[in-house]
Design a protein around this motif. Structure first.
Motif, short mmCIF file in Angstrom:
data_model
loop_
_atom_site.label_atom_id
_atom_site.label_comp_id
_atom_site.label_asym_id
_atom_site.label_seq_id
_atom_site.Cartn_x
_atom_site.Cartn_y
_atom_site.Cartn_z
N ASN A 218 1.01 -1.19 -0.19
CA ASN A 218 0.04 0.04 0.11
C ASN A 218 0.32 1.14 -0.09
O ASN A 218 1.79 1.16 0.27
N ARG A 229 1.05 -5.98 -9.08
CA ARG A 229 -0.36 -6.68 -9.47
C ARG A 229 0.30 -7.62 -10.78
O ARG A 229 -0.80 -8.11 -10.54
N ASP A 238 1.72 -12.78 -0.10
CA ASP A 238 0.38 -12.16 -0.36
C ASP A 238 -0.33 -12.74 0.95
O ASP A 238 -1.03 -13.07 2.15
N HIS A 242 -0.88 -13.48 5.06
CA HIS A 242 -2.47 -12.63 5.81
C HIS A 242 -2.66 -13.97 6.55
O HIS A 242 -3.14 -14.38 8.10
N ARG A 256 -3.54 -2.75 8.69
CA ARG A 256 -4.02 -1.94 7.77
C ARG A 256 -2.93 -1.39 6.85
O ARG A 256 -2.53 -1.95 6.11
N PRO A 260 -1.81 -4.84 4.65
CA PRO A 260 -3.05 -4.64 3.67
C PRO A 260 -3.87 -4.99 1.99
O PRO A 260 -5.15 -5.08 1.79
N GLY A 261 -3.11 -6.40 1.65
CA GLY A 261 -3.93 -7.24 0.84
C GLY A 261 -3.26 -6.56 -0.25
O GLY A 261 -2.79 -5.52 -0.48
N THR A 263 -4.73 -4.62 -4.21
CA THR A 263 -5.97 -4.21 -4.58
C THR A 263 -5.93 -4.84 -5.80
O THR A 263 -4.94 -3.81 -5.97
N TRP A 267 -10.36 -2.50 -5.42
CA TRP A 267 -10.92 -3.94 -4.56
C TRP A 267 -10.87 -4.92 -3.94
O TRP A 267 -9.15 -4.90 -5.11
N THR A 268 -9.92 -4.84 -2.51
CA THR A 268 -9.32 -5.85 -1.91
C THR A 268 -9.74 -7.69 -2.70
O THR A 268 -10.51 -8.25 -2.65
N GLU A 274 -6.71 -15.61 -5.07
CA GLU A 274 -5.37 -15.16 -5.29
C GLU A 274 -4.84 -16.97 -4.94
O GLU A 274 -3.66 -17.01 -6.11
#
Length: 297
Positions: A218, A229, A238, A242, A256, A260-261, A263, A267-268, A274
């Motif tokens: 992020n 991406r 990721d 998590h 966060r 953050p994941g 996106t 949109w996450t 994934e």
């Protein structure tokens, strides 16, 4: 004399007659098993490879993580703060399987140089079985190497938890499968080890630094965010992060920031998607590798 000549011709005909076994699913499965077994034997006998494959991940985790932890402090050192070693631990797990998976695929080039690959290709089995065995074997070897990093979890502030360990190992195998497929695809047409390792080094370094393994995804510039991406390793790192942070007591504010994941346009991306992306990449790359081997001499 005539009868003797007829007998000699009949004997010669019997000598040159060759019966090639018919191909089938059973023989292909046996070929997959043999190739996989060979990968495990080569890995177990090469102790230097086992040790060298652990040096770089351990250096990233213990040396770099410890050194930068003195410089970077999260949460002002208060309760619930996140140590840098804890943050980069999932990335180190992903990197450990990446290096081993890629170099495991490089053994194809070695086999080609010494003529062993030609003997495999002329065997009465489907070439797809050879590629599948290579991909599964490489992924399994890389996962076994990564288990050692999983065992170092307490050094990174990650607790021993059976479910956490199993989830990490499963995610490592999925990521290693995709990376081995990529390596096998690249090795299908390369004839020299120097060229393969040069190409792998050129591919692995950008993948490592653009995966979010060493920094959060992020707040990045737009051009760098787009590159992350499109990096397949991003979708392997990721889910591991998590899983690790889901077993830690971290304040929502820091969660966060450090988890953050991924996106897409705000949109996450869900974790299950994934995992599907990584599996899809693995099977897609393996399919391309199979086509390359079918065209190989």
């Amino acid at each position: 004399m005539v009868r003797t000549a007829e007998k000699e011709e009949a004997a010669a005909a019997e000598v040159v007659r060759v019966r090639v076994p018919e191909r089938g699913l059973r023989r292909d499965l046996r070929a997959v098993k043999i190739v996989l077994h060979r990968e495990l034997i080569r890995f177990w006998r090469d102790k230097l490879r086992m040790v060298s494959g652990l040096v770089q991940p351990v250096l990233w985790l213990l040396v770099m993580g410890t050194g930068l932890s003195n410089l970077v402090t999260s949460g002002g050192g208060s309760a619930g703060s996140v140590d840098l070693k804890t943050f980069i631990y999932p990335g180190v797990c992903a990197m450990s399987v990446m290096f081993t998976a890629m170099f495991s695929a490089g053994s194809i080039v070695w086999d080609r140089e010494f003529g062993f690959l030609r003997e495999m290709l002329v065997a009465p089995v489907s070439r797809s079985a050879l590629v599948i065995g290579k991909c599964i074997g490489g992924a399994l070897v890389a996962t076994l190497q990564g288990v050692v990093i999983v065992m170092l979890a307490p050094l990174a502030g990650v607790p021993y938890n059976p479910m956490l360990m199993l989830q990490l190992i499963g995610l490592m195998f999925i990521g290693a499968f995709a990376l081995t497929g990529f390596g096998v695809m690249m090795a299908a047409r390369i004839t020299q080890m120097q060229a393969f390792f040069g190409l792998m080094q050129m591919a692995m370094m950008p993948m490592m630094f653009l995966s979010g393994a060493l920094y959060p995804l992020n707040g990045l510039p737009t051009w760098l965010s787009v590159l992350t991406r499109f990096n397949p390793l991003t979708y392997a790192v990721d889910p591991m992060r998590h899983v690790v942070f889901s077993h830690l007591d971290v304040p929502p504010r820091l969660l966060r920031t450090f988890d953050p994941g991924v996106t897409w346009g705000g949109w996450t991306v869900p974790i299950w998607l994934e995992i599907v992306i990584i599996l899809g990449m693995g099977f897609g790359l393996m399919a391309v590798a199979i086509m390359e081997f079918r065209r190989a001499d």
